[in-house]
Design a protein around this motif. Sequence first.
Motif, PDB file in Angstrom:
ATOM      1  N   SER A  64      31.755  38.059  49.191  1.00  0.00           N
ATOM      2  CA  SER A  64      31.741  37.434  47.868  1.00  0.00           C
ATOM      3  C   SER A  64      31.514  38.488  46.800  1.00  0.00           C
ATOM      4  O   SER A  64      30.969  39.561  47.079  1.00  0.00           O
ATOM      5  CB  SER A  64      30.662  36.349  47.775  1.00  0.00           C
ATOM      6  N   ASN A  65      31.938  38.169  45.582  1.00  0.00           N
ATOM      7  CA  ASN A  65      31.766  39.083  44.462  1.00  0.00           C
ATOM      8  C   ASN A  65      32.028  38.313  43.170  1.00  0.00           C
ATOM      9  O   ASN A  65      32.583  37.211  43.196  1.00  0.00           O
ATOM     10  CB  ASN A  65      32.721  40.280  44.567  1.00  0.00           C
ATOM     11  N   SER A  66      31.641  38.910  42.042  1.00  0.00           N
ATOM     12  CA  SER A  66      31.866  38.271  40.741  1.00  0.00           C
ATOM     13  C   SER A  66      31.839  39.332  39.661  1.00  0.00           C
ATOM     14  O   SER A  66      31.311  40.438  39.866  1.00  0.00           O
ATOM     15  CB  SER A  66      30.791  37.216  40.455  1.00  0.00           C
ATOM     16  N   CYS A  67      32.404  39.002  38.496  1.00  0.00           N
ATOM     17  CA  CYS A  67      32.389  39.955  37.391  1.00  0.00           C
ATOM     18  C   CYS A  67      32.654  39.252  36.075  1.00  0.00           C
ATOM     19  O   CYS A  67      33.209  38.145  36.029  1.00  0.00           O
ATOM     20  CB  CYS A  67      33.431  41.055  37.595  1.00  0.00           C
ATOM     21  N   LEU A  68      32.255  39.919  34.987  1.00  0.00           N
ATOM     22  CA  LEU A  68      32.717  39.584  33.648  1.00  0.00           C
ATOM     23  C   LEU A  68      33.963  40.409  33.384  1.00  0.00           C
ATOM     24  O   LEU A  68      33.986  41.622  33.623  1.00  0.00           O
ATOM     25  CB  LEU A  68      31.655  39.918  32.611  1.00  0.00           C
ATOM     26  N   ILE A 111      36.862  45.106  33.908  1.00  0.00           N
ATOM     27  CA  ILE A 111      35.583  44.526  34.280  1.00  0.00           C
ATOM     28  C   ILE A 111      34.513  45.149  33.393  1.00  0.00           C
ATOM     29  O   ILE A 111      34.390  46.366  33.310  1.00  0.00           O
ATOM     30  CB  ILE A 111      35.281  44.794  35.768  1.00  0.00           C
ATOM     31  N   THR A 112      33.738  44.321  32.719  1.00  0.00           N
ATOM     32  CA  THR A 112      32.696  44.822  31.823  1.00  0.00           C
ATOM     33  C   THR A 112      31.295  44.723  32.429  1.00  0.00           C
ATOM     34  O   THR A 112      30.381  45.416  31.989  1.00  0.00           O
ATOM     35  CB  THR A 112      32.714  44.061  30.483  1.00  0.00           C
ATOM     36  N   ARG A 113      31.127  43.862  33.427  1.00  0.00           N
ATOM     37  CA  ARG A 113      29.835  43.762  34.105  1.00  0.00           C
ATOM     38  C   ARG A 113      30.034  43.177  35.494  1.00  0.00           C
ATOM     39  O   ARG A 113      30.874  42.293  35.677  1.00  0.00           O
ATOM     40  CB  ARG A 113      28.850  42.891  33.321  1.00  0.00           C
ATOM     41  N   ASN A 114      29.273  43.677  36.438  1.00  0.00           N
ATOM     42  CA  ASN A 114      29.358  43.209  37.818  1.00  0.00           C
ATOM     43  C   ASN A 114      27.964  43.155  38.422  1.00  0.00           C
ATOM     44  O   ASN A 114      27.258  44.162  38.445  1.00  0.00           O
ATOM     45  CB  ASN A 114      30.266  44.144  38.637  1.00  0.00           C
ATOM     46  N   ILE A 115      27.548  41.962  38.850  1.00  0.00           N
ATOM     47  CA  ILE A 115      26.322  41.849  39.635  1.00  0.00           C
ATOM     48  C   ILE A 115      26.667  42.336  41.040  1.00  0.00           C
ATOM     49  O   ILE A 115      27.528  41.753  41.696  1.00  0.00           O
ATOM     50  CB  ILE A 115      25.816  40.393  39.694  1.00  0.00           C
ATOM     51  N   PRO A 116      26.053  43.396  41.537  1.00  0.00           N
ATOM     52  CA  PRO A 116      26.480  43.964  42.826  1.00  0.00           C
ATOM     53  C   PRO A 116      26.337  42.969  43.970  1.00  0.00           C
ATOM     54  O   PRO A 116      25.278  42.349  44.127  1.00  0.00           O
ATOM     55  CB  PRO A 116      25.550  45.168  43.014  1.00  0.00           C
ATOM     56  N   PRO A 117      27.393  42.786  44.762  1.00  0.00           N
ATOM     57  CA  PRO A 117      27.339  41.818  45.863  1.00  0.00           C
ATOM     58  C   PRO A 117      26.478  42.296  47.032  1.00  0.00           C
ATOM     59  O   PRO A 117      25.930  41.488  47.767  1.00  0.00           O
ATOM     60  CB  PRO A 117      28.801  41.659  46.274  1.00  0.00           C
ATOM     61  N   ALA A 142      22.854  29.686  46.361  1.00  0.00           N
ATOM     62  CA  ALA A 142      22.407  31.081  46.333  1.00  0.00           C
ATOM     63  C   ALA A 142      23.394  31.953  45.560  1.00  0.00           C
ATOM     64  O   ALA A 142      22.991  32.873  44.834  1.00  0.00           O
ATOM     65  CB  ALA A 142      22.241  31.610  47.761  1.00  0.00           C
ATOM     66  N   PHE A 143      24.697  31.649  45.667  1.00  0.00           N
ATOM     67  CA  PHE A 143      25.692  32.411  44.906  1.00  0.00           C
ATOM     68  C   PHE A 143      25.518  32.180  43.409  1.00  0.00           C
ATOM     69  O   PHE A 143      25.546  33.134  42.615  1.00  0.00           O
ATOM     70  CB  PHE A 143      27.108  32.015  45.329  1.00  0.00           C
ATOM     71  N   PHE A 144      25.328  30.933  43.011  1.00  0.00           N
ATOM     72  CA  PHE A 144      25.127  30.641  41.587  1.00  0.00           C
ATOM     73  C   PHE A 144      23.836  31.277  41.065  1.00  0.00           C
ATOM     74  O   PHE A 144      23.830  31.907  40.003  1.00  0.00           O
ATOM     75  CB  PHE A 144      25.077  29.121  41.358  1.00  0.00           C
ATOM     76  N   GLU A 145      22.752  31.140  41.809  1.00  0.00           N
ATOM     77  CA  GLU A 145      21.444  31.578  41.320  1.00  0.00           C
ATOM     78  C   GLU A 145      21.258  33.088  41.388  1.00  0.00           C
ATOM     79  O   GLU A 145      20.591  33.672  40.526  1.00  0.00           O
ATOM     80  CB  GLU A 145      20.347  30.872  42.119  1.00  0.00           C
ATOM     81  N   ARG A 146      21.853  33.739  42.371  1.00  0.00           N
ATOM     82  CA  ARG A 146      21.646  35.171  42.569  1.00  0.00           C
ATOM     83  C   ARG A 146      22.790  36.011  42.017  1.00  0.00           C
ATOM     84  O   ARG A 146      22.769  37.236  42.106  1.00  0.00           O
ATOM     85  CB  ARG A 146      21.433  35.487  44.049  1.00  0.00           C
ATOM     86  N   ASN A 147      23.798  35.338  41.457  1.00  0.00           N
ATOM     87  CA  ASN A 147      24.938  36.062  40.885  1.00  0.00           C
ATOM     88  C   ASN A 147      25.322  35.500  39.516  1.00  0.00           C
ATOM     89  O   ASN A 147      25.073  36.132  38.501  1.00  0.00           O
ATOM     90  CB  ASN A 147      26.125  36.014  41.860  1.00  0.00           C
ATOM     91  N   LEU A 148      25.921  34.312  39.476  1.00  0.00           N
ATOM     92  CA  LEU A 148      26.495  33.828  38.229  1.00  0.00           C
ATOM     93  C   LEU A 148      25.460  33.599  37.136  1.00  0.00           C
ATOM     94  O   LEU A 148      25.710  33.913  35.964  1.00  0.00           O
ATOM     95  CB  LEU A 148      27.286  32.543  38.477  1.00  0.00           C
ATOM     96  N   GLN A 149      24.303  33.069  37.475  1.00  0.00           N
ATOM     97  CA  GLN A 149      23.294  32.827  36.442  1.00  0.00           C
ATOM     98  C   GLN A 149      22.775  34.122  35.825  1.00  0.00           C
ATOM     99  O   GLN A 149      22.294  34.112  34.688  1.00  0.00           O
ATOM    100  CB  GLN A 149      22.134  32.013  37.015  1.00  0.00           C
ATOM    101  N   LEU A 150      22.899  35.223  36.532  1.00  0.00           N
ATOM    102  CA  LEU A 150      22.401  36.495  36.025  1.00  0.00           C
ATOM    103  C   LEU A 150      23.245  37.047  34.882  1.00  0.00           C
ATOM    104  O   LEU A 150      22.797  37.927  34.149  1.00  0.00           O
ATOM    105  CB  LEU A 150      22.318  37.528  37.160  1.00  0.00           C
ATOM    106  N   TYR A 151      24.467  36.522  34.703  1.00  0.00           N
ATOM    107  CA  TYR A 151      25.267  36.930  33.554  1.00  0.00           C
ATOM    108  C   TYR A 151      24.737  36.304  32.264  1.00  0.00           C
ATOM    109  O   TYR A 151      25.053  36.775  31.168  1.00  0.00           O
ATOM    110  CB  TYR A 151      26.740  36.542  33.760  1.00  0.00           C
ATOM    111  N   ASN A 152      23.985  35.226  32.408  1.00  0.00           N
ATOM    112  CA  ASN A 152      23.304  34.589  31.262  1.00  0.00           C
ATOM    113  C   ASN A 152      24.278  34.200  30.151  1.00  0.00           C
ATOM    114  O   ASN A 152      24.071  34.507  28.963  1.00  0.00           O
ATOM    115  CB  ASN A 152      22.209  35.522  30.711  1.00  0.00           C
TER     116      ASN A 152
END
Length: 280
Positions: A118-122, A128-134, A220-230
């Motif tokens: 899994s991975n995510s980014c802005l 890509i301007t921001r990435n919470i490291p997977p 866990a994906f939402f809370e530990r990744n997506l929510q961190l983009y705020n």
Amino acid sequence: MTTLIADSGSTKTDWCLITENQSIQISTPGINPFFQNEQEIKQLLCEELLPKIQASPINHIHFFGAGCIGKSACNLLYRPLHELFCTSDIEIASDLLGAARSLCGNRSGIACILGTGSNSCLYDGKNITRNIPPLGFILGDEGSGNSLGKRLISDCLKGILPTGITQQFLNKYHLTQADILQSVYQESFPNRYLASFTPFLSENIQVPEIRQLVEECFRAFFERNLQLYNIPNAEVHFTGSIAWHFKEILQRLSKQYGFIIKNITRRPIEGLIRYYETIY
């Protein structure tokens, strides 16, 4: 003008050869420089890709892959691609950038991959301007196929899931605890192995304990990744087999967490084809 595009995860690589008259899609085993050396990558390309390509010399190559982070990892791919296809116009970038271009095109948004990993980014419409490291399948990969498989196996062997479901699982795949530990800790590609059990979850999603397992992994994906983009009420895009097969649960949880899902696709390659057809 001939363009070769690839989207590669740890399990499978989707290729598309675009010529002036047609586009041809090809699948090969996955390529990941975290797990394969240069010689192994070259051998795979020679055995699995080259025999399927019947075309004039390739002008452009765009390869987006898991593990394609940093110059040394990208060079493990660049050198065999350059040698085999005799072109220096080669772009090698992360599968995350490929997913963002596929999902968002030239628009901004949050792009997510839920597949084997899994991975995510802005994404701002170009980069890509921001990435919470997977952090990979040991330290992270929340919501991925390997995290779902790991949780399923653990819950079965620890006696957390109902006995009937555990026996059904072990019988379906002809597994013993010794078999599982051997495959996870001593054989190659444990992440692929763990992710290979996700069809069992999909087939038994009506079982409350199975549904709860999947929901907790997605939370866990939402809370530990997506929510961190705020970013409240952000538009989110998903791609990957896990997102596709469990999209009903994903859509419901997205609303709970205040995200707006714009699209969910099974594979990034179709969007990448559209993206590059507008360029060449």
